[in-house]
Motif scaffolding. Structure first.
Motif, short mmCIF file in Angstrom:
data_model
loop_
_atom_site.label_atom_id
_atom_site.label_comp_id
_atom_site.label_asym_id
_atom_site.label_seq_id
_atom_site.Cartn_x
_atom_site.Cartn_y
_atom_site.Cartn_z
N PRO A 270 10.59 -4.79 0.34
CA PRO A 270 9.71 -3.99 -0.31
C PRO A 270 10.28 -3.72 -1.89
N ALA A 271 10.29 -4.72 -2.82
CA ALA A 271 11.11 -4.78 -4.02
C ALA A 271 10.47 -3.95 -5.11
N VAL A 272 9.37 -4.24 -5.53
CA VAL A 272 8.86 -3.54 -6.57
C VAL A 272 8.20 -1.99 -6.10
N ILE A 273 8.03 -1.90 -4.99
CA ILE A 273 7.32 -0.67 -4.34
C ILE A 273 8.50 0.23 -4.36
N SER A 274 9.88 -0.09 -4.21
CA SER A 274 10.77 0.52 -4.33
C SER A 274 10.94 1.60 -5.60
N LEU A 275 10.49 1.28 -6.52
CA LEU A 275 10.41 2.23 -7.68
C LEU A 275 9.82 3.51 -7.50
N PRO A 276 8.55 3.70 -6.79
CA PRO A 276 8.28 5.12 -6.47
C PRO A 276 8.71 5.57 -5.04
N LEU A 277 9.18 4.48 -4.26
CA LEU A 277 9.30 4.95 -2.70
C LEU A 277 10.67 5.47 -2.74
N LEU A 278 11.62 4.78 -3.13
CA LEU A 278 13.06 5.35 -2.96
C LEU A 278 13.19 6.77 -3.65
N PRO A 279 12.69 7.13 -4.73
CA PRO A 279 13.15 8.31 -5.24
C PRO A 279 12.39 9.49 -4.43
N ARG A 280 11.23 8.96 -3.77
CA ARG A 280 10.67 10.21 -2.98
C ARG A 280 10.80 10.30 -1.41
N GLY B 267 0.87 -1.07 -0.03
CA GLY B 267 0.00 -0.05 0.08
C GLY B 267 0.74 1.14 -0.05
N LEU B 268 1.99 1.20 0.42
CA LEU B 268 2.85 2.30 0.42
C LEU B 268 3.39 2.66 -0.80
N GLY B 269 3.52 1.50 -1.43
CA GLY B 269 4.13 1.82 -2.89
C GLY B 269 3.11 2.43 -3.78
#
Length: 245
Positions: free
Chosen positions: A129-139, A100-102
Motif C-alpha cells: 500500500p505505497a502511495v495510499i500510505s500518504l493519507p492512511l498512515l497519519p490517520r 479504495g482505502l486511500g
C-alpha cells in the motif's frame, strides 16, 4: 458515458462513482473524472461540502489492474481531496479494497454501513500500500495498520471505525448516520470550514509533501516486478500465486 455522476441538495454536492463493470476500480479515466469534478466543486461558492459515494455494492475495488492510473495521477487525486477548501465526506455502503482505502482515508469524514468490508490486499499481489500510505498512515492506528498491511485480512465497519480508518460505523442505514454530519456542515461558514479543515489536515498534507515522490517511485517499481506480475496474473486466473504455502 461518464464514470462519475453528480447532484446536489442544499449546498451538499454528491460525487458518485459509477463504474460498475469493474466494481468502481480506479482506472486512469475514473481518476481523471474524479479529480476534475472535485476541483470544479472546490471553486463553486454554492457548494458547502462534497459527499463521495458509489453505485453498486462496492465503493472501490482498488486499482484497475487492466487500465491502472499513473501513480502520480492517483496521488494528485488524493491530494485534491485533502487540500480541497470544502469538507469531503465518504459515504460507503459496500466493499472497499486496496487503493479504495486511500481514497476514503483522504476524505475528512467517512461513514460506512453494516454491509461494508475493508481489506488492504496489496501484499497478496506482490505489491504494497505505497502511495495510499500518504493519507492512511497519519490517520490510522499504527498497530492495526501493521496487521492489515501485512496480512491482507478483511475487516468490517466496526473495526474500521475502531482503528480510525473511518469516522463512524452506521448501525443500520448509512444515510441516517450522516444526517447530523451534513446538518453540521450546512450550519458552518465557508471560511470556518476551510480554516478548520486546514488545521485537521496539517499532518496529512505534510505526509504528501515529504513522502509522495519516494512512494510514487516505490509503487512504480513494485508494479514492474516479477512477483507483482505473478500476483496479478494469479488474480486474473483465480488461482493462488506461486508463493502461497
Amino acid at each position: 458515458m461518464k464514470l462519475v455522476r453528480t447532484g446536489r441538495e442544499r449546498g451538499i454536492a454528491t460525487v458518485r462513482m459509477d463504474s460498475q463493470t469493474n466494481r468502481n476500480a480506479l482506472s486512469a479515466r475514473l481518476v481523471a473524472e474524479l479529480r476534475e469534478t472535485l476541483a470544479r466543486y472546490g471553486e463553486d461558492d454554492t457548494v458547502r461540502a462534497v459527499v463521495l459515494t458509489h453505485t453498486g455494492n462496492t465503493f472501490c475495488a482498488g486499482a484497475d489492474l487492466g487500465a491502472p492510473p499513473d501513480p502520480e495521477a492517483f496521488v494528485a487525486l488524493m491530494r485534491e481531496i485533502v487540500t480541497l477548501p470544502k469538507p469531503v465526506v465518504a459515504r460507503i455502503d459496500g466493499h472497499v479494497r486496496a487503493g479504495g482505502l486511500g481514497l476514503l482515508a483522504a476524505c475528512d469524514i467517512s461513514a460506512a454501513g453494516p454491509a461494508s468490508t475493508f481489506a488492504l490486499t496489496e501484499s497478496r499481489l506482490g505489491l504494497a500500500p505505497a502511495v495510499i500510505s500518504l493519507p492512511l498512515l497519519p490517520r490510522t492506528d499504527p498497530r492495526a495498520a501493521a496487521r492489515y498491511y501485512l496480512t491482507g485480512e478483511r475487516f468490517d465497519a466496526t473495526e474500521a471505525a475502531r482503528i480510525s480508518l473511518i469516522t463512524l460505523a452506521a448501525a443500520d442505514e448509512v444515510d441516517k448516520a450522516l444526517v447530523p454530519v451534513l446538518d453540521g456542515l450546512r450550519r458552518a461558514s465557508p471560511q470556518g470550514l476551510a480554516a478548520s479543515k486546514e488545521l485537521v489536515t496539517a499532518t496529512v498534507r505534510e505526509s504528501f509533501d515529504q513522502y509522495a515522490e519516494d512512494l510514487i517511485a516505490r509503487s512504480a517499481a513494485l508494479f514492474a516486478s516479477a512477483e507483482a506480475r505473478e500476483g496479478m496474473t494469479a488474480f486474473h486466473e483465480r488461482r493462488d500465486p506461486a508463493w502461497v504455502l
